[in-house]
Design a protein around this motif. Structure first.
Motif, mmCIF file in Angstrom:
data_model
loop_
_atom_site.group_PDB
_atom_site.id
_atom_site.type_symbol
_atom_site.label_atom_id
_atom_site.label_comp_id
_atom_site.label_asym_id
_atom_site.label_seq_id
_atom_site.Cartn_x
_atom_site.Cartn_y
_atom_site.Cartn_z
ATOM 1 N N CYS A 137 35.702 -41.074 47.206
ATOM 2 C CA CYS A 137 36.907 -40.937 48.016
ATOM 3 C C CYS A 137 36.532 -40.367 49.387
ATOM 4 O O CYS A 137 35.821 -39.361 49.468
ATOM 5 C CB CYS A 137 37.917 -40.029 47.323
ATOM 6 N N ASN A 139 38.305 -38.818 51.387
ATOM 7 C CA ASN A 139 39.006 -37.560 51.643
ATOM 8 C C ASN A 139 38.446 -36.395 50.819
ATOM 9 O O ASN A 139 38.166 -35.326 51.365
ATOM 10 C CB ASN A 139 40.488 -37.778 51.325
ATOM 11 N N CYS A 140 38.272 -36.599 49.506
ATOM 12 C CA CYS A 140 37.889 -35.473 48.627
ATOM 13 C C CYS A 140 36.577 -35.709 47.882
ATOM 14 O O CYS A 140 36.186 -34.889 47.045
ATOM 15 C CB CYS A 140 39.015 -35.186 47.626
ATOM 16 N N HIS A 142 35.894 -37.531 45.495
ATOM 17 C CA HIS A 142 36.086 -37.880 44.091
ATOM 18 C C HIS A 142 35.383 -39.209 43.803
ATOM 19 O O HIS A 142 35.449 -40.135 44.614
ATOM 20 C CB HIS A 142 37.598 -37.996 43.825
ATOM 21 N N CYS A 157 40.819 -42.025 46.640
ATOM 22 C CA CYS A 157 41.232 -41.893 45.237
ATOM 23 C C CYS A 157 42.760 -41.946 45.142
ATOM 24 O O CYS A 157 43.469 -41.845 46.145
ATOM 25 C CB CYS A 157 40.693 -40.603 44.626
ATOM 26 N N CYS A 160 44.713 -38.760 46.534
ATOM 27 C CA CYS A 160 44.746 -38.672 48.004
ATOM 28 C C CYS A 160 45.631 -39.763 48.590
ATOM 29 O O CYS A 160 46.341 -39.544 49.567
ATOM 30 C CB CYS A 160 43.338 -38.775 48.577
#
Ligand SMILES: [Zn+2]
Length: 176
Positions: A137, A139-140, A142, A157, A160
């Protein structure tokens, strides 16, 4: 002046000024071509129906400074709107006038209806350098993100994506 006659897949179209259009084509021998279509947005334009995204047309082009479409004749059309997002992605990431035989072959198979939209879209992502296998992901971080953002070309993900308000069109990865 160069004249070129080619089969082409219409990836996308944008308006310029009052009545002209900028058409993004994908071709076997030149890859992506950006060409102008004069008056293509006029209601009476005979070209416009042959230059809609998802259309496969036989196209005549001339080049002075820029490519200009002088004639177009529709051969086939994909009815599945699911491909609009992935076609726009190809438009955004493909270099101008650089042929990619693998991508061309894959695009051709879409018009033969041999694969589902999901299978074909996934294959296009892989061939374009966005293999989801090792993606995280954006953003995070994941692992195994469920969505691919078609405008910004990033994996994200499900959490997000939900938190983002789900504004941007995505391609959802169903099978891993
Ligand atoms: Zn995430």
């Amino acid at each position: 002046m160069i004249e070129h006659y080619t089969e082409a897949i219409v990836l996308d179209k944008e308006g310029i000024g009052e009545t002209d259009s900028r058409i993004f084509l994908y071709t076997e021998t030149m890859g992506k071509i950006v060409a102008k279509a004069k008056s293509a947005r006029k209601i009476t334009s005979k070209l416009s129906a042959h230059l809609e995204p998802l259309t496969w047309s036989a196209i005549r082009l001339i080049k002075n400074k820029d490519w200009q479409i002088t004639d177009a004749l529709r051969q086939h059309r994909l009815n599945n709107k699911q491909f609009l997002g992935i076609f726009r992605l190809i438009k955004d990431i493909s270099p101008i006038e650089h042929a990619d035989p693998w991508l061309w072959q894959l695009l051709k198979t879409l018009y033969e209806n041999r694969y589902s939209a999901d299978t074909a879209s996934l294959a296009i992502l892989k061939i374009s350098g966005f293999d989801p296998k090792h993606a995280n992901c954006h953003n995070c971080s994941h692992q195994q993100p469920e969505h691919f953002l078609l405008n910004s070309a990033k994996y994200i993900c499900h959490n997000c994506w939900s938190a983002s308000g789900m504004i941007e069109p995505t391609f959802k990865l169903l099978t891993r």
